[in-house]
Structures are given as structure tokens and as C-alpha cells.
Motif scaffolding. Structure first.
Motif, PDB file in Angstrom:
ATOM      1  N   LEU A 186      34.855 -36.575  91.142  1.00 25.49           N
ATOM      2  CA  LEU A 186      36.043 -35.780  90.812  1.00 25.49           C
ATOM      3  C   LEU A 186      37.096 -36.658  90.142  1.00 25.49           C
ATOM      4  O   LEU A 186      37.777 -36.241  89.199  1.00 25.49           O
ATOM      5  CB  LEU A 186      36.634 -35.147  92.069  1.00 25.49           C
ATOM      6  N   PRO A 216      45.958 -33.844  97.159  1.00 24.76           N
ATOM      7  CA  PRO A 216      45.725 -32.477  97.669  1.00 24.76           C
ATOM      8  C   PRO A 216      44.431 -32.352  98.469  1.00 24.76           C
ATOM      9  O   PRO A 216      44.398 -31.642  99.466  1.00 24.76           O
ATOM     10  CB  PRO A 216      45.638 -31.613  96.401  1.00 24.76           C
ATOM     11  N   LEU A 217      43.388 -33.077  98.060  1.00 26.88           N
ATOM     12  CA  LEU A 217      42.126 -32.938  98.774  1.00 26.88           C
ATOM     13  C   LEU A 217      42.140 -33.672 100.115  1.00 26.88           C
ATOM     14  O   LEU A 217      41.318 -33.398 100.977  1.00 26.88           O
ATOM     15  CB  LEU A 217      40.954 -33.417  97.910  1.00 26.88           C
ATOM     16  N   SER A 271      36.968 -20.377 101.855  1.00 30.43           N
ATOM     17  CA  SER A 271      35.697 -20.809 101.260  1.00 30.43           C
ATOM     18  C   SER A 271      34.543 -19.910 101.655  1.00 30.43           C
ATOM     19  O   SER A 271      34.670 -19.067 102.503  1.00 30.43           O
ATOM     20  CB  SER A 271      35.393 -22.240 101.672  1.00 30.43           C
ATOM     21  N   PRO A 315      37.653 -28.671  93.525  1.00 35.16           N
ATOM     22  CA  PRO A 315      37.453 -27.545  94.442  1.00 35.16           C
ATOM     23  C   PRO A 315      38.742 -26.821  94.816  1.00 35.16           C
ATOM     24  O   PRO A 315      38.695 -25.678  95.222  1.00 35.16           O
ATOM     25  CB  PRO A 315      36.822 -28.206  95.681  1.00 35.16           C
ATOM     26  N   HIS A 316      39.891 -27.500  94.673  1.00 32.79           N
ATOM     27  CA  HIS A 316      41.151 -26.892  95.099  1.00 32.79           C
ATOM     28  C   HIS A 316      41.867 -26.191  93.955  1.00 32.79           C
ATOM     29  O   HIS A 316      43.010 -25.780  94.109  1.00 32.79           O
ATOM     30  CB  HIS A 316      42.055 -27.947  95.726  1.00 32.79           C
ATOM     31  N   MET A 317      41.204 -26.083  92.802  1.00 28.55           N
ATOM     32  CA  MET A 317      41.855 -25.433  91.667  1.00 28.55           C
ATOM     33  C   MET A 317      41.033 -24.227  91.221  1.00 28.55           C
ATOM     34  O   MET A 317      39.815 -24.227  91.340  1.00 28.55           O
ATOM     35  CB  MET A 317      41.951 -26.398  90.490  1.00 28.55           C
ATOM     36  N   ASP A 342      34.045 -22.628  94.566  1.00 33.34           N
ATOM     37  CA  ASP A 342      33.091 -22.292  95.627  1.00 33.34           C
ATOM     38  C   ASP A 342      32.805 -20.795  95.684  1.00 33.34           C
ATOM     39  O   ASP A 342      32.008 -20.347  96.496  1.00 33.34           O
ATOM     40  CB  ASP A 342      33.551 -22.832  96.986  1.00 33.34           C
ATOM     41  N   GLN A 343      33.479 -20.008  94.833  1.00 38.96           N
ATOM     42  CA  GLN A 343      33.169 -18.569  94.781  1.00 38.96           C
ATOM     43  C   GLN A 343      32.294 -18.243  93.583  1.00 38.96           C
ATOM     44  O   GLN A 343      32.168 -17.090  93.213  1.00 38.96           O
ATOM     45  CB  GLN A 343      34.479 -17.775  94.687  1.00 38.96           C
TER      46      GLN A 343
END
Ligand SMILES: Nc1ncnc2c1ncn2[C@@H]1O[C@H](COP(=O)(O)OP(=O)(O)O)[C@@H](O)[C@H]1O
Ligand SMILES: [Mg+2]
Lengths: 290, 361
Positions: free
Chosen positions: A188, A209-210, A290, B95-97, B139-140
Motif C-alpha cells: 500500500l 488512518p490504517l 466490512s 482499504p479505507h478509501m 472490500d465490497q
């Protein structure tokens, strides 16, 4: 439609979940119920135990109206909050460095973080008294360097409390942060760099953020016990620093006022419920998303 | 320097080497690709494809060598200053965006205005047909959808060069075949040169305008898919790229003496090595014709005994023993009107001179 789990499965599940539930019930919920009940009683010095169950809310009214107690609560929250921020500022780079270290070196570094636990907490805090006192090691050093005349005494100041909390709770901050940072997918960060993000930008928009779940877990693990901390303010802090843990101790052991001490404990728990609930909601959102 | 009017090469790699400890991952690799070209790096796992790609992207520093993009040397630039974008094998979506923020990330770093970012993100998502799912999180999404988002993210900055590391590896076979065509179509429209890493020969052939076959850190051969298939230069390439019968012999002009087969094989080109040298001859199984009688006028013909027939659906492979210890494979198609050789039959094999490829090493 989900099939009903068969009876053996349910039995097995109960057998696994049962003991910890029983444990919590017996050693947490039951004592807490007793404390809560006592908090509605009255001090009865001649009885044994010294409590008369009168069912009054007087203790709470007293606590909330007396500036001393309100101040003690507020200063506990303030000290715990500042100490938590300091622990985060020191713990994050540590956790980051461990997570980025070569995999073969990580266990050793983690071991070093946990190592202080092998000595009793009380003894370690006592040792700080020796270091921080008027004629202690740190002052001796400061005097030897002769920077700015008399360094004063650190022991007994609010700084000594911060130092004690940061020192004692650092592992609780580092471990969840490390867990969050260690599972961060390095590709990432490469993707961020590939898309033009400088290292600092990549840290702010990806790494930080992660690792937020780790930040929140670490902060709560430090903040919650720090609010009620008694040993550190008692041994390192001065008389003018009020913390609720110390007030509780005084009410219970010096004044022998069990009901008032119980009310202090219940209010402290309620004050801590807010951050815990917040944490649970954040976690639920993370899993629900999720 | 060459002709000043000639457009600069999209990518030029000169003498690149990279060692990890004792392991040489890339050993002296040089190649050029022109604008709009599609290069496939093809090779077995561990031959250095990813390392080569990562050096171009800037994640690994080469020990020696230079990398030039459109004429300017980028060897010493950090990845965030290179005009290339990479699509990761794992996609590496944040993953957070949301999908839109993932795609817009590179533009935000460039300091592009918000309205412009929105427009370009939408355009890129249109191109990969993902505009409706812009607000989803990675993740969707399904594997194929994630792959398309990763692609949109890699092209949105309009890089001078697009790097793709096994972009299809995580897709199932049907989706992979469709995606190949889409990717080439997209590349044509955008005109970006790309380098794709793959270990799948079909993928390399169907997508690339040039293929570099890699072997233990070096490029064994670079050329168009046709050249590499029709004129492999070495035993390694002939065997790795497609399948081939490889016979050993001795060069003699346009003939290769092959005592094991008992004939002199006619070819249409002389060996580079010169007469008297040991050379290999590669013959593709599908270029061998089978017949029950001695074929008239064939350049090359030899007789053998059918040993086995393996049915593969679209074709069958006939294993023919030519001499003790020497078996050749011939492909026969499975149309029902074709005669089917039986086990133990005597059979003639014939192939044209131009299908006998002389291999130097
Ligand atoms: N970061 C690394 N550290 C040590 N060895 C590596 C590293 N990356 C790749 N290698 C080695 O370099 C060789 C080439 O690897 P790679 O470029 O990943 O091959 P490919 O992508 O063709 O499968 C392999 O032997 C691999 O083990
Ligand atoms: Mg690879």
C-alpha cells in the motif's frame, strides 16, 4: 434460513463460553453490585462492616456538590488525558520502528518492551522515587552539568506523575500499535509512492488512518487505568495533585467511609463508560463496514 | 544519438543488474520499447520479472545500469517523482478509501484542482466501466472489479509508461481472457506504452506487441510473438515458448545431419555457428504432418511407430518412436473426418524446410 444448531453444538458452545462468563459474573459483576449497593448506604462507624443500608443518594449529592471531589475527577481526567497523549507520542515511533525492523529482530525488540513486567510494578515506581528525589540520581546529574542553577525537585510535581504513567503504561500503548502497524500491507505504501505521494504524505494518508484501531486501543488501555491510578500519584506526585484514585483510598482507609468511597468508585466507572462505549462503537463500525 | 526527428523511445533500459545478497535477480538486461508499444516480460517464476519491473517503478535500486523514460534518465529518481505508474499484482487498493478516492489519490498528490479531479476520476472509471461503484469500498468489490479499479488508478495520471505485474493472476480463466482484450483495447485508445509481467505464454502472445523471454535474470530473446514462435534462437526459448521437438545434429550448410533420425534435415536457413558445429533443430508438433504412406515431395520425411495418443480435446498429441530412445510429438486435429493412428502402427512424419528451426544454443 439458518439451520438451528443441534443440541451438542449448543452444549459445546455453552461449555466454552460458560467459564469466562461465570468468572466475570463472580469476580466482577457481583463485587460491583455490592459496591453499588454500599454506595447507597450510610457510614456507620460502630457497625462491622461500617455500613448502614439506608438507601439514600446522599453520597452522590455530596460528591457532586463538593468542589474537592469534582476537582479530583476533573484533574484525574486531565492528567490521564495528557499522559495518554505523551505515551502515544513516544509509543507510536517505537511501535513503528519495531514493525519496520527486520522480521528476525522484531521478537527481541518486543521482548525489550515487555521486559519491565518481570519486576513488580510497585518496586519499579519506588525506584523512580530514588531517581527523581531532591538528592536523587537525576538531580545529581543536572547539578553536575550545572545548567541553570538549582534544578528543583521533580519528585512531587505533576511532571513526576506524567513520567510515571508514561513509563509504566508504555507497553500497553506499544503493543496494540505494533499489532496494527505490523499487519499493514507494505505494498500500500509502495502504491502511494507510485502515485506520487512523498513519504510523509503516504504516512498521513495511509499508515496513520490504517493504524487508527491500534491508536484507539492503545489510548484506552492507557487512559482507563490512568484515570483511577493510585500508586503513581501517591508515590511520585505531591500533596497538591488531586487524583480520584487517591481520594478513593483516603475515603476508604483513612476516613473509613465505605459508602462514600463506593460512590466515588461508581462515579469513576460511569465516567470511564463513555470512552469504552465510544471504542466499542468504533470497533462495531469497523467490523460492520466490512 | 539517432535521427533527431525520430520520436523518443517510451522506455530504454541499459545494462540493468540487481543482486539480492548472493542471488542475482537481474543480470545485465537491456531493451528499448517505442511509444505505444506493449512489451511482455515472460518467464518462469523466480527469473527476475518482478525485480525488473520494480526497478523501473523505482522500488528497487539497480546495482548498475540506467533507466530512461522518453529520453530522460530516471534511474536516481524516487518512485514518487517518476512518470510511470504501476498496477500491483495484489492491486494494493487502499482499504479505507472509496473507489473514487483510490482513483483520485494520485491526482490529489499532484495538487490538481478538486473539480478537475472529480472529472478525471469519473472519466477513468467510465473507461473501466466502474462508474456506478465509485462510492464502494474495495472490500465490497469482486476480484474482477478490484482489478479494474486498480487499472483506473494506474492510468488516471496519464503516465508515460504503465507497468503491470501479473495483472490477471487473481482472475478466473474466462474473465482473464476477456480482460486481456479489454486491456489491449484500452491501451490502444490511451496510446500509453506498457510493460506487462506474466508467466502465461497465451497472455504474452495475445497482449504484447513484443515479448521478452527471460531466463535466470537475463533476456533470452526479444521479438514479436511471431518471431519468437517461428524463429526461437535457443533451445530454452523454443522449449519454453510453445512446445517443440528438439533434435540434435551437426550443421552442414542448410542441412542438419541428424544420425539419430537417420536423415539430413532440410532447413531454409544456415546455422549461425557455421558448418560442422553441433546445433539443435526445433520442430513444432503442429507443423508435422502424419501419413500412412511415404509422402510425395515433402522436404523432410521419416518413419516411426505410434507409441501413444493423448487426446486434449482441441487436438491430440501422437507420440511416435523414430528410433530407440527418440520420440517425436505430432499434433493432429480432432475433426471426426481425420484418420486416427492406432498404437503400434507404422507412420510417416513429414515437415517443411521452413518449419525446421536451427537453434544456436
Ligand atoms: N527483496 C528480495 N530479497 C531477496 N531476494 C529477492 C527479493 N526479491 C526477489 N528476490 C529473488 O530474486 C529472484 C527473482 O525474483 P522475482 O523478480 O520476484 O522473480 P519473478 O517475478 O520472475 O517470479 C528470486 O530468486 C527471488 O527469490
Ligand atoms: Mg513476480
Amino acid at each position: 434460513m439458518a439451520a438451528r444448531p443441534s443440541d451438542p453444538t449448543r452444549l459445546a458452545r455453552a461449555a466454552i463460553v460458560g467459564p469466562p462468563f461465570a468468572w466475570l459474573l463472580l469476580f466482577f459483576l457481583a463485587p460491583f453490585a455490592i459496591v453499588a449497593a454500599i454506595s447507597f448506604g450510610q457510614n456507620a462507624p460502630d457497625a462491622a462492616p461500617p455500613v448502614a443500608m439506608t438507601g439514600t443518594a446522599r453520597n452522590y449529592a455530596f460528591l457532586l456538590s463538593d468542589a474537592l471531589y469534582v476537582d479530583a475527577y476533573l484533574s484525574s481526567l486531565r492528567i490521564a488525558a495528557i499522559a495518554t497523549v505523551l505515551t502515544l507520542l513516544i509509543g507510536y515511533p517505537m511501535a513503528y520502528a519495531i514493525a519496520m525492523a527486520a522480521p528476525s529482530r522484531r521478537p527481541i525488540l518486543l521482548m525489550l518492551v515487555i521486559l519491565p513486567f518481570w519486576t513488580s510494578f510497585l518496586i519499579r515506581i519506588y525506584a523512580w522515587r530514588g531517581l527523581l528525589s531532591e538528592h536523587g540520581l537525576i538531580n545529581a546529574l543536572l547539578r553536575a552539568m550545572d545548567i541553570s542553577g538549582d534544578p528543583g525537585t521533580i519528585l512531587g510535581s505533576e511532571w513526576a506523575i506524567y513520567l510515571g504513567i508514561v513509563y509504566a503504561y508504555l507497553p500497553f500503548m506499544v503493543l496494540p500499535l505494533y499489532a496494527a502497524l505490523e499487519k499493514l500491507d507494505r505494498s500500500l505504501l509502495e502504491a502511494a509512492a507510485d502515485l506520487g505521494a512523498r513519504p510523509w504524505r503516504a504516512f498521513l494518508s495511509i499508515t496513520l488512518p490504517l493504524s487508527l484501531p491500534g491508536v484507539i486501543a492503545g489510548c484506552l488501555l492507557v487512559f482507563i487505568p490512568a484515570v483511577g491510578e493510585f500508586v503513581i500519584p501517591d508515590l511520585l506526585g505531591g500533596t497538591e495533585t488531586l487524583m480520584i484514585g487517591k481520594v478513593l483510598w483516603d475515603e476508604f482507609f483513612t476516613n473509613s467511609d465505605w459508602p462514600l468511597a463506593s460512590a466515588v468508585a461508581v462515579l469513576m466507572l460511569l465516567a470511564l463508560l463513555a470512552p469504552i462505549a465510544l471504542y466499542q462503537r468504533l470497533r462495531a463500525r469497523e467490523f460492520g463496514g466490512s | 544519438m539517432t535521427d533527431a526527428a525520430a520520436p523518443p523511445l517510451a522506455l530504454s533500459v541499459v545494462g540493468l543488474r540487481k543482486k539480492f545478497g548472493d542471488v542475482t535477480a537481474v543480470a545485465d538486461v537491456s531493451f528499448d520499447i517505442g511509444r505505444g508499444e506493449r512489451l511482455a516480460l515472460l518467464g518462469e517464476s523466480g527469473c527476475g520479472k518482478t525485480t525488473l519491473l520494480r526497478m523501473i517503478a523505482g522500488f528497487e535500486r539497480p546495482d548498475t545500469g540506467r533507466i530512461l523514460v522518453e529520453g530522460s534518465d530516471i534511474t536516481d529518481l524516487p518512485p514518487y517523482e517518476r512518470p510511470v505508474n504501476m498496477m500491483f499484482q495484489s492491486y494494493a487498493l487502499f482499504p479505507h478509501m472509496t473507489v473514487a478516492r483510490n482513483v483520485g489519490f494520485g491526482l490529489v498528490q499532484e495538487g490538481v484542482a478538486r473539480a478537475e479531479i472529480e472529472r478525471r476520476v469519473e472519466e477513468a472509471l467510465e473507461l473501466v466501466r466502474m462508474a456506478e461503484l465509485a462510492e464502494r469500498r474495495p472490500d465490497q468489490l469482486s476480484g474482477g472489479q478490484r482489478q479494474r479499479v486498480a487499472l483506473a488508478r494506474a492510468i488516471v495520471k496519464r503516465p508515460k509508461l504503465l507497468l503491470l505485474d501479473e495483472p490477471m493472476a487473481a482472475l478466473d480463466r474466462k474473465l482473464r481472457e476477456r480482460t486481456r482484450l479489454e486491456l489491449v483495447e484500452l491501451q490502444r485508445r490511451l496510446g500509453i506504452a506498457f510493460v506487462i509481467v506474466t508467466h502465461d505464454q497465451d497472455e504474452a502472445m495475445s497482449m504484447a506487441s513484443k515479448v521478452a523471454v527471460m531466463d535466470r535474470g537475463t533476456i533470452a530473446q526479444l521479438g514479436t510473438p511471431t518471431t519468437i514462435y517461428e524463429r526461437p534462437r535457443s533451445r530454452f526459448v523454443a522449449d519454453f515458448f510453445g512446445s517443440a521437438n528438439i533434435l540434435e545434429g551437426e550443421a552442414a550448410g542448410r542441412l542438419v545431419r541428424c544420425p539419430a533420425l537417420g536423415i539430413d534435415i532440410k532447413t531454409d536457413h544456415a546455422a549461425d555457428a557455421g558448418d560442422g558445429r553441433r546445433v539443435g533443430v526445433a520442430i513444432r508438433p503442429e507443423r508435422i504432418a502424419l501419413s500412412t504412406h511415404r509422402p510425395e515431395g515433402a522436404d523432410n520425411a521419416a518413419m516411426g511407430v505410434v507409441q501413444a495418443l493423448s487426446y486434449l480435446g482441441d487436438r491430440s498429441i501422437c507420440h511416435v518412436e523414430m528410433a530407440p530412445g527418440l520420440t517425436l510429438r505430432a499434433a493432429i486435429d480432432t475433426r471426426h473426418d481425420q484418420p486416427r493412428p492406432g498404437h503400434g502402427d507404422n507412420i510417416w512424419l513429414a515437415w517443411a524446410a521452413r518449419d525446421a528451426i536451427v537453434l544456436g544454443d
